[in-house]
Write a protein that holds these residues in place. Structure first.
Motif: not given
Length: 133
Positions: A18, A20-23, A26, A86, A88
């Motif tokens: 998950g 991938a949604d954490d700036d 990433v 997902l 990062p």
């Protein structure tokens, strides 16, 4: 008979699932070179091995059995497993390699190849392991 569950393959990726949604995550992994296995191995040692080490002995055996079986057969799409979590960062060119590196980091010196596939049975019941706190 050895019972294996594909759930334990994706559960092993929990520390990066998950993100991938954490700036921030990433950005942290932005410089991963998908052609360099040592970049992935470092993440495996820092994130996945740490998670694995916190599992109960029973769940460690389930993870090991699942990796052992699925790395020895062509019965799982490793790219799909990797992407569905997902993470990062992108998978290596062959996502299966990521899981081979996981095996090598967790079970150093042990061969993942099974000799008798008939000894294994797939158990897809999703009884989630007790997650470490």
């Amino acid at each position: 008979m050895v019972s294996v569950n594909p759930y334990f393959i994706s559960d092993l990726l929990s520390p990066i699932t998950g993100l991938a949604d954490d700036d921030e995550a990433v950005e942290k992994y932005r410089d991963i070179d998908t052609s360099v296995d040592n970049h992935y191995r470092e993440i495996i040692r820092l994130e996945i091995k740490t998670y694995y080490d916190c599992l109960s002995n029973e769940n460690k055996e389930k993870v090991k059995g699942a990796l052992n079986y699925y790395l020895s057969t062509s019965e799982i799409d490793f790219e799909r497993v990797f992407e569905s979590c997902l993470p990062p960062f992108d998978p290596p060119k062959d996502a299966r390699n990521f899981f081979i590196w996981v095996w090598e980091e967790l079970f150093e010196g042990e061969n993942y190849k099974i000799t008798n596939k008939a000894e294994y049975v797939i158990n897809s019941d999703v009884n989630e392991p007790n997650r470490p706190s």
